[in-house]
Structure formats: C-alpha cells, structure tokens
Motif scaffolding. Structure first.
Motif, PDB file in Angstrom:
ATOM      1  N   TYR A  23       7.124   9.661  -9.890  1.00 25.14           N
ATOM      2  CA  TYR A  23       5.684   9.387  -9.812  1.00 25.14           C
ATOM      3  C   TYR A  23       5.159   8.929 -11.171  1.00 25.14           C
ATOM      4  O   TYR A  23       5.468   9.531 -12.193  1.00 25.14           O
ATOM      5  CB  TYR A  23       4.923  10.654  -9.404  1.00 25.14           C
ATOM      6  CG  TYR A  23       5.208  11.097  -7.999  1.00 25.14           C
ATOM      7  CD1 TYR A  23       4.531  10.538  -6.923  1.00 25.14           C
ATOM      8  CD2 TYR A  23       6.163  12.081  -7.755  1.00 25.14           C
ATOM      9  CE1 TYR A  23       4.808  10.940  -5.619  1.00 25.14           C
ATOM     10  CE2 TYR A  23       6.446  12.487  -6.451  1.00 25.14           C
ATOM     11  CZ  TYR A  23       5.761  11.916  -5.395  1.00 25.14           C
ATOM     12  OH  TYR A  23       6.035  12.307  -4.111  1.00 25.14           O
ATOM     13  N   LYS A  41       4.395   5.934   1.146  1.00 26.70           N
ATOM     14  CA  LYS A  41       5.597   5.096   1.086  1.00 26.70           C
ATOM     15  C   LYS A  41       6.046   4.973  -0.367  1.00 26.70           C
ATOM     16  O   LYS A  41       5.219   5.072  -1.279  1.00 26.70           O
ATOM     17  CB  LYS A  41       5.240   3.674   1.547  1.00 26.70           C
ATOM     18  CG  LYS A  41       4.930   3.526   2.997  1.00 26.70           C
ATOM     19  CD  LYS A  41       4.570   2.050   3.278  1.00 26.70           C
ATOM     20  CE  LYS A  41       3.979   1.929   4.667  1.00 26.70           C
ATOM     21  NZ  LYS A  41       3.418   0.576   4.928  1.00 26.70           N
ATOM     22  N   PRO A  42       7.320   4.659  -0.602  1.00 22.11           N
ATOM     23  CA  PRO A  42       7.709   4.275  -1.963  1.00 22.11           C
ATOM     24  C   PRO A  42       6.825   3.105  -2.403  1.00 22.11           C
ATOM     25  O   PRO A  42       6.589   2.170  -1.630  1.00 22.11           O
ATOM     26  CB  PRO A  42       9.164   3.829  -1.791  1.00 22.11           C
ATOM     27  CG  PRO A  42       9.630   4.552  -0.568  1.00 22.11           C
ATOM     28  CD  PRO A  42       8.428   4.643   0.338  1.00 22.11           C
ATOM     29  N   GLY A  43       6.316   3.154  -3.613  1.00 24.02           N
ATOM     30  CA  GLY A  43       5.391   2.123  -4.091  1.00 24.02           C
ATOM     31  C   GLY A  43       3.952   2.357  -3.669  1.00 24.02           C
ATOM     32  O   GLY A  43       3.055   1.657  -4.115  1.00 24.02           O
ATOM     33  N   GLY A  44       3.725   3.368  -2.816  1.00 24.99           N
ATOM     34  CA  GLY A  44       2.363   3.676  -2.377  1.00 24.99           C
ATOM     35  C   GLY A  44       1.570   4.405  -3.459  1.00 24.99           C
ATOM     36  O   GLY A  44       2.139   4.897  -4.435  1.00 24.99           O
ATOM     37  N   GLU A  71       1.173   6.853  -8.567  1.00 22.06           N
ATOM     38  CA  GLU A  71       1.907   5.787  -7.915  1.00 22.06           C
ATOM     39  C   GLU A  71       3.315   6.305  -7.644  1.00 22.06           C
ATOM     40  O   GLU A  71       3.973   6.813  -8.549  1.00 22.06           O
ATOM     41  CB  GLU A  71       1.960   4.597  -8.883  1.00 22.06           C
ATOM     42  CG  GLU A  71       2.006   3.260  -8.226  1.00 22.06           C
ATOM     43  CD  GLU A  71       1.976   2.134  -9.260  1.00 22.06           C
ATOM     44  OE1 GLU A  71       1.063   1.316  -9.204  1.00 22.06           O
ATOM     45  OE2 GLU A  71       2.880   2.077 -10.121  1.00 22.06           O
ATOM     46  N   LYS A  72       3.753   6.195  -6.406  1.00 23.13           N
ATOM     47  CA  LYS A  72       5.114   6.632  -6.096  1.00 23.13           C
ATOM     48  C   LYS A  72       6.076   5.524  -6.492  1.00 23.13           C
ATOM     49  O   LYS A  72       5.822   4.350  -6.200  1.00 23.13           O
ATOM     50  CB  LYS A  72       5.236   6.931  -4.597  1.00 23.13           C
ATOM     51  CG  LYS A  72       6.520   7.660  -4.234  1.00 23.13           C
ATOM     52  CD  LYS A  72       6.539   8.052  -2.753  1.00 23.13           C
ATOM     53  CE  LYS A  72       6.344   9.534  -2.566  1.00 23.13           C
ATOM     54  NZ  LYS A  72       6.512   9.993  -1.171  1.00 23.13           N
ATOM     55  N   ALA A  73       7.143   5.873  -7.171  1.00 19.30           N
ATOM     56  CA  ALA A  73       8.111   4.859  -7.603  1.00 19.30           C
ATOM     57  C   ALA A  73       8.589   4.078  -6.398  1.00 19.30           C
ATOM     58  O   ALA A  73       8.783   4.641  -5.315  1.00 19.30           O
ATOM     59  CB  ALA A  73       9.274   5.518  -8.327  1.00 19.30           C
ATOM     60  N   SER A  74       8.771   2.784  -6.574  1.00 16.05           N
ATOM     61  CA  SER A  74       9.058   1.943  -5.413  1.00 16.05           C
ATOM     62  C   SER A  74      10.490   2.096  -4.925  1.00 16.05           C
ATOM     63  O   SER A  74      10.807   1.734  -3.804  1.00 16.05           O
ATOM     64  CB  SER A  74       8.756   0.486  -5.730  1.00 16.05           C
ATOM     65  OG  SER A  74       9.416   0.102  -6.892  1.00 16.05           O
ATOM     66  N   VAL A 100      -4.693   8.352 -10.961  1.00 17.72           N
ATOM     67  CA  VAL A 100      -3.890   7.456 -10.130  1.00 17.72           C
ATOM     68  C   VAL A 100      -2.465   7.996 -10.085  1.00 17.72           C
ATOM     69  O   VAL A 100      -1.879   8.307 -11.129  1.00 17.72           O
ATOM     70  CB  VAL A 100      -3.848   6.031 -10.721  1.00 17.72           C
ATOM     71  CG1 VAL A 100      -2.875   5.163  -9.948  1.00 17.72           C
ATOM     72  CG2 VAL A 100      -5.239   5.394 -10.686  1.00 17.72           C
ATOM     73  N   VAL A 157      -2.798  -3.296  -3.660  1.00 14.51           N
ATOM     74  CA  VAL A 157      -1.739  -2.498  -3.034  1.00 14.51           C
ATOM     75  C   VAL A 157      -1.843  -2.482  -1.508  1.00 14.51           C
ATOM     76  O   VAL A 157      -0.835  -2.532  -0.803  1.00 14.51           O
ATOM     77  CB  VAL A 157      -1.785  -1.036  -3.557  1.00 14.51           C
ATOM     78  CG1 VAL A 157      -0.751  -0.178  -2.854  1.00 14.51           C
ATOM     79  CG2 VAL A 157      -1.578  -0.990  -5.062  1.00 14.51           C
ATOM     80  N   ASP A 198       0.304   3.554   2.834  1.00 14.71           N
ATOM     81  CA  ASP A 198       0.287   2.778   1.595  1.00 14.71           C
ATOM     82  C   ASP A 198      -0.607   3.395   0.528  1.00 14.71           C
ATOM     83  O   ASP A 198      -0.354   3.222  -0.664  1.00 14.71           O
ATOM     84  CB  ASP A 198      -0.225   1.356   1.891  1.00 14.71           C
ATOM     85  CG  ASP A 198       0.669   0.636   2.867  1.00 14.71           C
ATOM     86  OD1 ASP A 198       1.784   0.283   2.462  1.00 14.71           O
ATOM     87  OD2 ASP A 198       0.278   0.450   4.042  1.00 14.71           O
TER      88      ASP A 198
END
Lengths: 196, 196
Positions: free
Chosen positions: B165, B130-133, B185-188, B183, B19, B95
């Motif tokens: 998320y 960030k989105p995807g981060g 993960e933010k949706a991209s 974990v 990532v 990120d």
C-alpha cells in the motif's frame, strides 16, 4: 492499474502533466542528473521552453549532453547558476517550477542545497509563476542541514496568503525517511508577482 | 488555469477521475448529502456500479431522490447501513472507496463517524480494493471524537506494508483546521484481500 502514489517524484510528475502543456514554460531549479529537465522538455515540446539551473558544472555538463541526445537543444536553456538567481535569467511568466532539494544523486554529497539560497530561489520562482501555475518541491532531509532547510522553507510557506496560494504537503505515512512533496499552486484568478 | 489544490475534495476528485473509469465500481462509504455518490456515478457511468452507505435515513432519502433525478437509479445501490458492514453487501472487487469523516453537513451534528466503526470500515474497504485501486479519506477533525478518530486511523495506516500500500497524507500548510486528505493506493501487482 497504474500507481500514481508509489513515489514522491511520481506524484509530482503526474500532477505536472496536468498543468504543463505543449508550448508552455517550465523551470528546473535543481538540474542535478537532468531527469526533471528532460521530463519538462517532453511536456512543453518544441514550441515550449525549459530553464535549468545548477551550481555544479558536472550537472550542467551531463544534462547538456542528454538534452542534445534527446533533440531538445532549441528549447532547453541551462545555466551554471544557483536557483536563487533565476529571476536574472528568466523574463517571462512560467507554468511550473520544480525543485529537488538535497544532493545530486551520484554526485558530490558535500554539495547540497542550503536553507538561505533555497528560500530565495523559491520566492523567485513563486514570483515568476503565472496565475494557476505550480511549484513542486521534492524534499529529502537526510543531508546535513536538511532539517533546517525544511524548517525555513515550511515556515515561509505556512505564512503564504491562503487566498493567493494553495500550499500542500504530501507525506508518506508508512515509510521512514522518505522524501516528501510540497506543492504550491498560485490561485488562477490573481495577478502576478510581489513576494518579498 | 484550473486550481487542483484549492480544496481537499478537489484534490480527491481530480485524483479519482484518473482512476475510476466508465464501467468501474466505486464505494461511497459515507453518503451524507450524496455529492460523492453522484460524482462517482458520473465517473463509472451506466455500465458501472456505485455502492453507498450511511446510517442516517435522511442521508439515504435525500440521496435516493438525487440519484433518481440524475438518472442513476440503475447503477447506484444505497444502503442504510454503517460502512463497517460494507463487506456484507459488496461481492465484487472495487476501483475506489471514498470516505468523508465527520458529520453530515446540514444534518444532525450529534451523529458523527466514530473511531471504531471507521477503522472497521476502512479495513473492509481496503480488502475490497482491486490491485491498483484507491481509497480517499477526507477528514475533518473538528467534531467531538475527531482527534481520536484521526489518531486511530493514522496509526493503523502507518503500519500498512509499504510494498502493498502507498499511503499518503495531504495537508494544507497555510490553513488552520482545514480538512486533510488520506490516500491509500493498493499496489497494482499484488493480489487481493487478507487484512485483519
């Protein structure tokens, strides 16, 4: 950016990509609609081999067609057999074994994986793994017998020697009734075989 | 072969490698002995940036030395501040955010992360992503207040919107009292910010 954690299958595939290399050997213990078989065939490539098992003729029929369409006939071997018998058909160590436990999507929902044969299949698969090899088990527990299957399997995995196997459960915290993933990684420094 | 699943830290690092890219921005929310700070600095490289937070002067002192030794002074910014205040010091999207919850190994075991500030820090970190981060939280619950910290944090994460998320818990099944990994993960595809 790409979301690795958007589904259990996605996590499993992302991980398998790092382990299964061209020329490798992989097992799809539950062929179903064939998507994992094709995914694994793509990873091992034309110098590799994929073994697939399913007790449902329809699953084997559909997947055979898809395998031919994708040009993978030479490397994919499908068996209309339960995964509990995989040891009878595979005579080489493998890099990865994949299970999708539950029923065949779009198929007969009365035909599901069952606790006893699942456990036998998992043990057979662990014995086939190379050192450093991995097993990914995507588990849906919504079907009849699902919770019992989960309990049998997890209680077996909880007792695996922690020096020989790294056993992780990957669960979504913010979803209800989502499938989860069990990952078993064989330690890279140990020799093969011998589980009862 | 390499064992990704041999430890929680190893799983987290393996994932962060996919990532966090050169030129990226990362946060070490719990600097401690500095190992994550250095790991993240290695990933973002000389065109990236790493922000590190710790309330213990000793952690900041040791890590500052290690950062200089490794030639990362230009890109690593360390703050003797609790991670609950990270939003006051970071004015750019990031990120990745990494937390190691528990006490500083080899440090004062009476100084531990605490439920209230941890949760505030996690929310601040999620808002910076960030989105995807991604956020990786390695959690030890052996310290005093550990189980409460886990409960507060998990009950918050369980209620994060599943469309925004992806929240996973990665647990070792065959180890006792092992740390585990959370974990997020933010949706991209989503826009940033806005958690309360």
């Amino acid at each position: 950016m790409f979301n690795l954690f958007r589904s259990t299958v996605n996590i499993a595939h992302g991980y398998l990509k790092t382990v299964v290399k061209p020329g490798g050997v992989a097992v799809d213990a539950t062929v179903g609609n064939g998507s994992d078989t094709l995914f694994l065939a793509g990873l091992v490539g034309l110098n590799g081999r994929v073994y697939g098992f399913d007790i449902q003729p329809e699953a084997i029929r559909r997947t055979t067609e898809a395998v031919i369409e994708n040009g993978y006939s030479e490397l994919v071997k499908l068996f209309e057999q339960g995964h509990e018998n995989m040891g009878d058909f595979i005579n080489e160590p493998v890099d990865a074994v994949v299970f999708n436990l539950g029923y065949l999507p779009g198929g007969d929902h009365n035909i599901v994986t069952a606790p006893e044969t699942t456990l036998t299949g998992v043990i057979a698969g662990l014995n086939l793994l190379k050192p450093g090899g991995v097993m990914c088990i995507v588990m849906y527990t919504g079907h009849s017998g699902g919770p019992e299957e989960q309990e049998r399997l997890e209680s077996y995995l909880r007792h695996l020697d922690k020096k020989l196997y790294y056993v992780c459960k990957i669960d979504f915290l913010n979803r209800n009734k989502a499938p989860f993933l069990l990952v078993v990684e064989k330690a890279s420094e140990v020799s093969m075989g011998g589980l009862k």
